[in-house]
Design an enzyme around this catalytic site. Structure first.
Site, short mmCIF file in Angstrom:
data_model
loop_
_atom_site.label_atom_id
_atom_site.label_comp_id
_atom_site.label_asym_id
_atom_site.label_seq_id
_atom_site.Cartn_x
_atom_site.Cartn_y
_atom_site.Cartn_z
N LYS A 95 0.78 -1.20 -0.01
CA LYS A 95 -0.06 -0.03 0.10
C LYS A 95 0.92 1.14 -0.16
CE LYS A 95 -2.26 1.52 3.90
NZ LYS A 95 -1.97 3.06 3.60
N ASP A 117 -3.30 4.50 -1.73
CA ASP A 117 -4.09 5.02 -0.70
C ASP A 117 -4.11 6.42 -0.64
OD1 ASP A 117 -5.63 5.47 1.66
OD2 ASP A 117 -4.00 4.59 3.12
N LYS A 147 -7.21 8.08 -0.07
CA LYS A 147 -8.23 8.57 0.54
C LYS A 147 -9.11 9.54 -0.31
CE LYS A 147 -7.18 6.59 5.00
NZ LYS A 147 -5.38 6.12 4.62
N ILE A 163 -15.20 15.95 -5.51
CA ILE A 163 -16.37 15.48 -6.45
C ILE A 163 -15.99 14.56 -7.26
CG2 ILE A 163 -16.95 18.12 -6.18
CD1 ILE A 163 -15.83 18.78 -8.86
N GLY A 185 -4.13 -3.39 17.23
CA GLY A 185 -4.84 -4.59 16.75
C GLY A 185 -3.85 -5.78 16.60
N ARG A 218 4.30 0.25 10.11
CA ARG A 218 5.34 0.43 11.05
C ARG A 218 5.85 -0.81 11.66
NH1 ARG A 218 2.51 5.53 14.17
NH2 ARG A 218 0.78 4.08 13.11
P1 XMP Z 1 0.63 1.29 10.75
O1 XMP Z 1 2.00 2.08 10.84
O2 XMP Z 1 -0.24 1.79 11.84
O3 XMP Z 1 0.11 1.77 9.38
O4 XMP Z 1 0.37 -0.23 10.48
C1 XMP Z 1 -1.37 1.80 8.92
C2 XMP Z 1 -1.61 2.41 7.50
O5 XMP Z 1 -2.82 2.16 7.28
C3 XMP Z 1 -3.46 3.42 7.04
N1 XMP Z 1 -4.33 3.65 8.03
C4 XMP Z 1 -5.75 3.32 7.63
N2 XMP Z 1 -6.05 3.76 6.37
N3 XMP Z 1 -8.32 4.11 7.40
C5 XMP Z 1 -7.40 3.89 6.35
O6 XMP Z 1 -8.08 3.94 5.33
C6 XMP Z 1 -7.71 3.55 8.46
O7 XMP Z 1 -8.37 3.68 9.95
C7 XMP Z 1 -6.36 3.64 8.59
N4 XMP Z 1 -5.46 3.42 9.72
C8 XMP Z 1 -4.53 3.37 9.11
C9 XMP Z 1 -2.21 4.45 7.41
O8 XMP Z 1 -2.19 5.49 6.64
C10 XMP Z 1 -1.07 3.72 7.47
O9 XMP Z 1 -0.68 3.63 5.89
#
Ligand code: XMP
Length: 222
Positions: free
Chosen positions: A34, A60, A62, A66, A174, A191
């Site tokens: 990602k 990603d 997000k 529009i 998690g 991470r």
């Molecule tokens: P970590 O380092 O926390 O990174 O394992 C997580 C990755 O996922 C993304 N992220 C999210 N993306 N909804 C999303 O669409 C979420 O709730 C969410 N939480 C984390 C974050 O940008 C990173 O790349």
């Protein structure tokens, strides 16, 4: 043969050289990579072309604009070889449908709930409605938090036909096995893989834990 790789590694870094090196090391162990704003701004969207040599790439960004603007960005990611694109569902069905249409064979994955504390203020209150927006727009899947098992189970019940991709694993508290046991199809980990002493080994460890859960669920192979 079923794909036994359920880990999507988030390459959250600015430097494309570091990202490429990590992708090379982890290629073969992951379901996909990602990439988000840090890497895309740190290189340019060509990083998607590059990384596609090693695995599927999910962009990603997000998207939350529009329909017309969502459509332009999606087309660019599609041209660069993205396997999937993440867009927000809260902007409504028309904006998400524009992503699905521009994406063609590229998978559209809609955010319906998030993993960070601030998400409880607005977005997570509307998770069920957002699942319906995602399904109505023809999305491939949804993003739901792997560190909020109650939420994950809630969306799983109504996310019929939608794949669930769950971030929030490791650093955000998690557990990959719990998320998969609660309905996630794939986990997104950033991470805790990329900062590990041995990232490849860490992905292998997560895959093994997930496969144990899946074997318990599916019973012994016949
Ligand atoms: P970590 O380092 O926390 O990174 O394992 C997580 C990755 O996922 C993304 N992220 C999210 N993306 N909804 C999303 O669409 C979420 O709730 C969410 N939480 C984390 C974050 O940008 C990173 O790349």
């Amino acid at each position: 043969m079923p794909d036994d790789k359920k880990v999507i590694v988030a390459l959250d870094m600015m430097d494309p050289v570091v990202a490429r090196d990590m992708a090379k090391r982890l290629s073969g162990e992951v379901f996909a990579f990602k990439v988000g704003w840090p890497l895309i701004l740190g290189s340019n969207a060509d990083i998607v072309v590059d990384l596609s040599r090693y695995s599927k790439v999910i962009c990603d960004l997000k998207l939350a604009d529009i329909p017309d603007t969502n459509s332009w960005v999606t087309q660019k990611m599609r041209e660069n070889g993205a396997w999937g694109i993440i867009a927000h569902a809260f902007v409504g069905g028309d904006s998400l449908e524009a992503v699905v249409k521009a994406a063609g064979n590229v998978k559209t994955i809609a955010v319906v709930a998030m993993s960070h504390p601030g998400s409880s203020l607005f977005i997570n209150k509307k998770a069920k409605e957002l699942v319906r927006v995602a399904a109505g727009a023809g999305a491939y899947g949804i993003i739901a938090p792997g560190n909020d098992i109650k939420m994950l189970k809630k969306v799983k019940k109504i996310a019929v036909g939608l794949k669930i991709l769950s971030p929030g694993i490791g650093t955000q508290g998690g557990s990959a096995s719990d998320a998969i046991a609660s309905g996630a199809d794939y986990v997104i980990v950033g991470r805790s893989v990329c900062n590990a002493d041995d990232p490849k080994n860490e992905v292998k460890r997560i895959n093994a834990a997930i496969n144990t859960v899946l074997a318990q669920r599916n019973g012994p192979a016949t």
